[in-house]
Design an enzyme around this catalytic site. Structure first.
Site, PDB file in Angstrom:
ATOM      1  N   SER A  24      50.412  33.168  26.414  1.00  0.00           N
ATOM      2  CA  SER A  24      49.210  33.432  25.594  1.00  0.00           C
ATOM      3  C   SER A  24      47.960  33.519  26.466  1.00  0.00           C
ATOM      4  O   SER A  24      47.103  34.391  26.276  1.00  0.00           O
ATOM      5  CB  SER A  24      49.006  32.301  24.583  1.00  0.00           C
ATOM      6  N   ARG A  28      45.471  36.912  27.465  1.00  0.00           N
ATOM      7  CA  ARG A  28      44.024  36.877  27.203  1.00  0.00           C
ATOM      8  C   ARG A  28      43.228  37.065  28.493  1.00  0.00           C
ATOM      9  O   ARG A  28      42.199  37.754  28.506  1.00  0.00           O
ATOM     10  CB  ARG A  28      43.656  35.564  26.501  1.00  0.00           C
ATOM     11  N   GLY A  96      54.441  41.229  20.546  1.00  0.00           N
ATOM     12  CA  GLY A  96      53.591  41.106  19.364  1.00  0.00           C
ATOM     13  C   GLY A  96      52.166  40.724  19.736  1.00  0.00           C
ATOM     14  O   GLY A  96      51.203  41.214  19.139  1.00  0.00           O
ATOM     15  N   ARG A 124      58.279  44.428  12.979  1.00  0.00           N
ATOM     16  CA  ARG A 124      57.390  43.277  12.717  1.00  0.00           C
ATOM     17  C   ARG A 124      56.115  43.721  11.992  1.00  0.00           C
ATOM     18  O   ARG A 124      55.622  44.825  12.211  1.00  0.00           O
ATOM     19  CB  ARG A 124      57.075  42.560  14.040  1.00  0.00           C
ATOM     20  N   SER A 168      48.160  32.474  11.998  1.00  0.00           N
ATOM     21  CA  SER A 168      48.502  33.275  13.169  1.00  0.00           C
ATOM     22  C   SER A 168      47.317  33.394  14.124  1.00  0.00           C
ATOM     23  O   SER A 168      46.272  33.944  13.780  1.00  0.00           O
ATOM     24  CB  SER A 168      48.932  34.680  12.724  1.00  0.00           C
ATOM     25  N   GLN A 170      47.367  35.225  16.621  1.00  0.00           N
ATOM     26  CA  GLN A 170      47.256  36.645  16.975  1.00  0.00           C
ATOM     27  C   GLN A 170      46.278  37.345  16.034  1.00  0.00           C
ATOM     28  O   GLN A 170      45.451  38.151  16.469  1.00  0.00           O
ATOM     29  CB  GLN A 170      48.635  37.306  16.907  1.00  0.00           C
ATOM     30  N   ASP A 315      56.852  28.563  18.271  1.00  0.00           N
ATOM     31  CA  ASP A 315      57.800  29.222  19.189  1.00  0.00           C
ATOM     32  C   ASP A 315      58.882  28.263  19.687  1.00  0.00           C
ATOM     33  O   ASP A 315      59.885  28.699  20.253  1.00  0.00           O
ATOM     34  CB  ASP A 315      57.058  29.793  20.403  1.00  0.00           C
ATOM     35  N   ARG A 390      63.800  33.767  23.124  1.00  0.00           N
ATOM     36  CA  ARG A 390      63.815  32.329  22.820  1.00  0.00           C
ATOM     37  C   ARG A 390      65.168  31.872  22.262  1.00  0.00           C
ATOM     38  O   ARG A 390      65.550  30.714  22.397  1.00  0.00           O
ATOM     39  CB  ARG A 390      62.664  31.970  21.872  1.00  0.00           C
TER      40      ARG A 390
HETATM   41  C1  S3P Z   1      50.625  33.801  20.127  1.00  0.00           C
HETATM   42  C2  S3P Z   1      50.622  33.334  18.853  1.00  0.00           C
HETATM   43  C3  S3P Z   1      51.852  33.048  18.092  1.00  0.00           C
HETATM   44  C4  S3P Z   1      53.063  32.917  18.997  1.00  0.00           C
HETATM   45  C5  S3P Z   1      53.117  33.991  20.024  1.00  0.00           C
HETATM   46  C6  S3P Z   1      51.861  33.971  20.894  1.00  0.00           C
HETATM   47  C7  S3P Z   1      49.336  34.104  20.780  1.00  0.00           C
HETATM   48  O1  S3P Z   1      52.098  34.094  17.200  1.00  0.00           O
HETATM   49  O2  S3P Z   1      54.250  32.935  18.217  1.00  0.00           O
HETATM   50  O3  S3P Z   1      54.250  33.824  20.874  1.00  0.00           O
HETATM   51  O4  S3P Z   1      49.300  34.243  22.017  1.00  0.00           O
HETATM   52  O5  S3P Z   1      48.318  34.201  20.077  1.00  0.00           O
HETATM   53  P1  S3P Z   1      51.407  34.118  15.749  1.00  0.00           P
HETATM   54  O6  S3P Z   1      49.967  34.100  16.008  1.00  0.00           O
HETATM   55  O7  S3P Z   1      51.810  35.413  15.114  1.00  0.00           O
HETATM   56  O8  S3P Z   1      51.954  32.923  15.060  1.00  0.00           O
END
Ligand code: S3P
Length: 431
Positions: A24, A28, A96, A124, A168, A170, A315, A390
């Site tokens: 993550s 970023r 994602g 997704r 989320s 994300q 996760d 995973r």
């Molecule tokens: C993440 C947020 C999570 C996580 C993903 C990384 C991120 O997803 O499952 O592996 O870096 O913001 P969600 O925000 O969809 O839960």
């Protein structure tokens, strides 16, 4: 398909392991570096397929990203105003996080783009970002909320107020990045308390971020300035060794330099609750706290996991279910329906594969009920990671407590988040 024989051990796992950089945080650091003006240096980023997807997309938008010696990646940013619409579709691979955060960034920057991904990513849901982004002025076409997704250049509202409907990070980050890129006055309310790496890192790029209760506010018209980011080890990768050390007899191991941001440590709390012997030695803090974590073999017991803690361990649930199969009594995991929309439907894939090994895992609508302890596979079983990194890593840890006759179909998927996983596993088994 090539089958991999998974290792087992009679002597337990010993020694120490340094897990790769946090996924993550690595995504970023690359994105904010591209949005900034000047040269950002990123130390010890994760070098994996998902982060490579982010990097290749940022290059298509105009950033220059190069690898230097000593684990440093340099990102020469153009500033948001210097980013350009790509002249070919942007391939997000399996990622994602790349897709959702970059959709926010591209929308806010007022660019045109088409986004594609692999077969898993294409199943997704992307409407969780396109719906809120449409509400603030974005224009999209997609295949019923799935990739391929086309972003049409538009001008966002000057004031943005959004409240998360799903827990989320994300989605939260996509809206924050859209607002920041557009120069809007942006407010996002996150009552789920999802991972906060975006809010933690932006101030390092000179962006003022104000948090009041559950609401994050990024004031209007701010520019990012290049900086240096040090990436801690990924607790989501450390999770495999935490559980391996606890459930494999005669083990004691240390995982070094793990990021222990409070929004990510749900797995430690749950494993301690289950009776796990876990020692945390907190070290320096460079914005994101880091620690060395030592685990010893422990007799675990069942627990209930649900509610607010879920986003902080989402996760890690597959490997927590594995731990529960080795614990005495019943474990209930609930409020985790998000598992259905990860790289695979993890409620299905976790129960299918662990039950093949002899576990007693009952799937529910939003989690699992697990009865333990179960003796896992004493004769040969072929397991499948279903192309999900995973699931493949969790099954490789499960194999440690079998008699060594387990084969896995797709060891390649670990490259998504942890390319050196099998090297580290062999090192811990041998030492
Ligand atoms: C993440 C947020 C999570 C996580 C993903 C990384 C991120 O997803 O499952 O592996 O870096 O913001 P969600 O925000 O969809 O839960």
């Amino acid at each position: 398909m090539k089958m991999k024989q998974l290792p087992t051990t009679a002597n337990g796992l010993h020694g120490s392991v340094v897990v790769p950089g946090d996924k993550s945080i690595s995504h970023r650091a690359m994105m904010f570096g591209a949005m900034a003006t000047g040269t950002t240096k990123v130390l010890r980023r994760l070098d994996s397929a998902d982060v490579s997807s982010t990097i290749s997309v940022l290059k298509s938008l105009g950033a220059k990203i190069t690898e230097k010696d000593n684990n440093i990646t340099e990102v020469v940013g153009t500033g948001v105003a210097g980013l350009k619409s790509p002249n070919q579709p942007l391939d997000m691979g399996n990622s994602g996080t790349s897709t959702r955060l970059l959709t926010g960034l591209i929308t806010g920057a007022g660019l045109n783009a088409t986004i594609t991904g692999d077969s898993s990513l294409s199943t997704r849901p992307m409407d969780r970002v396109t719906v809120p982004l449409s509400e603030i002025g974005g224009t999209f076409t997609s295949d019923h909320g799935h990739l391929p997704l086309t972003i049409e250049a538009s001008k966002l509202d000057t004031e943005i107020h959004q409240t998360l409907k799903v827990g989320s990070a994300q989605v939260k980050s996509a809206i924050l990045l859209a607002g920041l890129a557009a120069g809007s006055d942006t407010f996002v309310t996150d009552s789920f308390h999802t991972r906060n790496h975006t809010e933690q890192m932006l101030p390092k790029f000179g962006v003022k971020v104000e948090t009041s209760g559950d609401t994050i506010h990024i004031p209007a018209n701010q520019k990012l300035q290049a900086t240096e980011i040090e990436v801690p080890g990924d607790i989501s990768s450390a999770a495999y060794w935490l559980v391996a050390g606890l459930i494999t007899p005669n083990s004691k191991l240390t995982i070094k330099n793990v990021g222990v941001n409070p929004t990510r440590i749900g797995i430690i709390k749950v494993l301690q609750d289950m009776g796990g012997d876990i020692t945390i030695d907190t070290k320096t803090d460079f914005g994101e706290p880091i620690a060395d974590i030592t685990v010893k073999t422990s007799q675990l017991h069942g627990v209930e996991v649900g509610g607010d803690i879920i986003p902080s361990l989402i996760d890690e649930i597959p490997v927590i279910v594995l731990a529960a199969t080795q614990a005495t009594g019943k474990t209930v995991i609930k409020d985790a329906a998000e598992l259905k929309v990860k790289e695979t439907n993890r409620i299905d894939t976790v129960q299918e594969e662990l039950n093949k090994l002899g576990a007693n895992v009952i799937p529910t609508d939003d989690g699992f009920i697990i009865d333990g302890p179960a003796k896992l596979a004493s004769s040969g079983v072929h397991v499948s990671g279903h192309g999900d990194h995973r699931i493949a890593m969790m099954l490789s840890i499960a194999a440690l407590v079998t008699n060594g006759t387990i084969t896995l179909d797709d060891d390649e998927s670990v490259k998504i988040s942890y390319p050196t996983f099998f090297n580290n596993l062999e090192g811990l088994v041998k030492s």
